[in-house]
Design a protein around this motif. Structure first.
Motif, PDB file in Angstrom:
ATOM      1  N   PRO A   2      48.475 -24.635   8.368  1.00 34.89           N
ATOM      2  CA  PRO A   2      48.868 -23.764   7.239  1.00 34.89           C
ATOM      3  C   PRO A   2      50.371 -23.754   6.984  1.00 34.89           C
ATOM      4  O   PRO A   2      51.178 -23.718   7.925  1.00 34.89           O
ATOM      5  N   ILE A   3      50.719 -23.758   5.702  1.00 37.52           N
ATOM      6  CA  ILE A   3      52.118 -23.771   5.275  1.00 37.52           C
ATOM      7  C   ILE A   3      52.278 -22.804   4.099  1.00 37.52           C
ATOM      8  O   ILE A   3      51.466 -22.802   3.168  1.00 37.52           O
ATOM      9  N   THR A   4      53.317 -21.979   4.130  1.00 35.01           N
ATOM     10  CA  THR A   4      53.681 -21.179   2.973  1.00 35.01           C
ATOM     11  C   THR A   4      54.969 -21.735   2.362  1.00 35.01           C
ATOM     12  O   THR A   4      55.800 -22.302   3.082  1.00 35.01           O
ATOM     13  N   PHE A   5      55.120 -21.566   1.056  1.00 32.71           N
ATOM     14  CA  PHE A   5      56.277 -22.143   0.378  1.00 32.71           C
ATOM     15  C   PHE A   5      56.660 -21.285  -0.815  1.00 32.71           C
ATOM     16  O   PHE A   5      55.872 -20.476  -1.314  1.00 32.71           O
TER      17      PHE A   5
ATOM     18  N   HIS B 117      60.649 -27.143   0.357  1.00 26.51           N
ATOM     19  CA  HIS B 117      60.337 -27.105  -1.071  1.00 26.51           C
ATOM     20  C   HIS B 117      61.487 -27.742  -1.833  1.00 26.51           C
ATOM     21  O   HIS B 117      62.655 -27.590  -1.480  1.00 26.51           O
ATOM     22  N   ALA B 118      61.153 -28.483  -2.903  1.00 27.25           N
ATOM     23  CA  ALA B 118      62.146 -29.310  -3.597  1.00 27.25           C
ATOM     24  C   ALA B 118      62.117 -29.050  -5.090  1.00 27.25           C
ATOM     25  O   ALA B 118      61.049 -28.985  -5.706  1.00 27.25           O
TER      26      ALA B 118
ATOM     27  N   ILE C 180      53.631 -22.404   9.036  1.00 28.51           N
ATOM     28  CA  ILE C 180      54.985 -22.905   8.817  1.00 28.51           C
ATOM     29  C   ILE C 180      55.488 -22.397   7.466  1.00 28.51           C
ATOM     30  O   ILE C 180      54.771 -22.464   6.466  1.00 28.51           O
ATOM     31  N   CYS C 181      56.717 -21.902   7.425  1.00 22.07           N
ATOM     32  CA  CYS C 181      57.340 -21.464   6.178  1.00 22.07           C
ATOM     33  C   CYS C 181      58.337 -22.531   5.715  1.00 22.07           C
ATOM     34  O   CYS C 181      59.157 -23.002   6.509  1.00 22.07           O
ATOM     35  N   SER C 182      58.274 -22.889   4.455  1.00 23.03           N
ATOM     36  CA  SER C 182      59.149 -23.942   3.949  1.00 23.03           C
ATOM     37  C   SER C 182      60.577 -23.444   3.771  1.00 23.03           C
ATOM     38  O   SER C 182      60.834 -22.248   3.595  1.00 23.03           O
ATOM     39  N   SER C 183      61.520 -24.389   3.809  1.00 21.26           N
ATOM     40  CA  SER C 183      62.917 -24.114   3.501  1.00 21.26           C
ATOM     41  C   SER C 183      63.357 -25.086   2.414  1.00 21.26           C
ATOM     42  O   SER C 183      62.628 -26.011   2.050  1.00 21.26           O
ATOM     43  N   GLU C 184      64.549 -24.891   1.898  1.00 24.57           N
ATOM     44  CA  GLU C 184      65.032 -25.711   0.785  1.00 24.57           C
ATOM     45  C   GLU C 184      65.321 -27.140   1.236  1.00 24.57           C
ATOM     46  O   GLU C 184      65.915 -27.357   2.294  1.00 24.57           O
ATOM     47  N   LEU C 185      64.910 -28.102   0.435  1.00 28.71           N
ATOM     48  CA  LEU C 185      65.207 -29.503   0.706  1.00 28.71           C
ATOM     49  C   LEU C 185      66.627 -29.814   0.248  1.00 28.71           C
ATOM     50  O   LEU C 185      66.949 -29.684  -0.935  1.00 28.71           O
TER      51      LEU C 185
END
Length: 205
Positions: A200-203, A149-150, A18-23
């Motif tokens: 797994p998560i990338t950020f 990501h925050a 999973i790829c993070s996006s902006e909170l």
């Protein structure tokens, strides 16, 4: 806060990263609220305060204490806590990207939970938020896993019953003020599901 582990789930050996996006308040509205003054200054109701030296942004994030619905009948008391956090030891951080594996999702059935970072930079990502929708069986549907990501000047609120990871900070020694209700009974306060292997998560850093 007492907790109750409901079960351990065996996942396939290979799971999608999973790829993070902006909170943001908009991206997170399905799961709860985000306090982000720069994003909310033009979108929420506001009024002057402190004899003109402040602008008061109204009702920026939800709060709920629904312990009257708990099957135990034990009421919940609202608390402010402070979490002094450490970055997970298995987290890998490079110049602009990071990698994390999520092995726990939890929910608080009868209360919101808000994390407010203290003293973190508004120009850097300070923490990671991981959530999943609830499946028909009442447990997390990991196929809906999302990560955000925050920045250090944003706070996050999870709605009651929303499945999420425990706090994942990106900086050692980061402090968070935490607001939620509790009644001291694990199955009422915090229910967890454990996963193996971890997801797994990338950020972005």
């Amino acid at each position: 806060m007492p907790l109750c582990v409901l079960k351990t789930v065996e996942l396939p050996a290979k799971t999608t990263t999973i790829c993070s996006s902006e909170l943001t308040p908009e991206s997170f509205k399905q799961y709860g609220g985000v306090i982000a003054p720069n994003a909310q200054i033009d979108t929420v109701e506001k009024e002057n305060a402190n004899y003109g030296t402040a602008i008061k942004l109204l009702d920026v994030s939800p709060f709920a204490n629904n312990y009257q619905d708990a099957p135990t009948g034990v009421p919940g008391k609202t608390y402010w806590h402070v979490f002094r956090t450490s970055r997970p030891t298995d987290m890998v951080c490079e110049e602009k990207k990071g990698f994390y594996e999520c092995g726990v999702l939890e929910r608080h059935p009868f209360t919101t939970q808000t994390f407010v970072p203290l003293g973190c930079s508004k120009s850097e990502n300070a923490f990671l938020v991981v959530v999943a929708q609830q499946g028909e069986d009442g447990f997390p549907d990991v196929s809906t896993l999302k990560a955000f990501h925050a920045k250090g000047n944003s706070a996050v609120t999870y709605n009651p019953g929303v499945w999420h990871s425990p706090m994942v900070c990106l900086k050692d020694g980061a402090d968070f003020a935490v607001l939620n209700a509790e009644n001291g009974i694990g199955n009422d306060d915090c229910q967890q599901v454990l996963y193996t292997p971890k997801m797994p998560i990338t950020f972005e850093l």
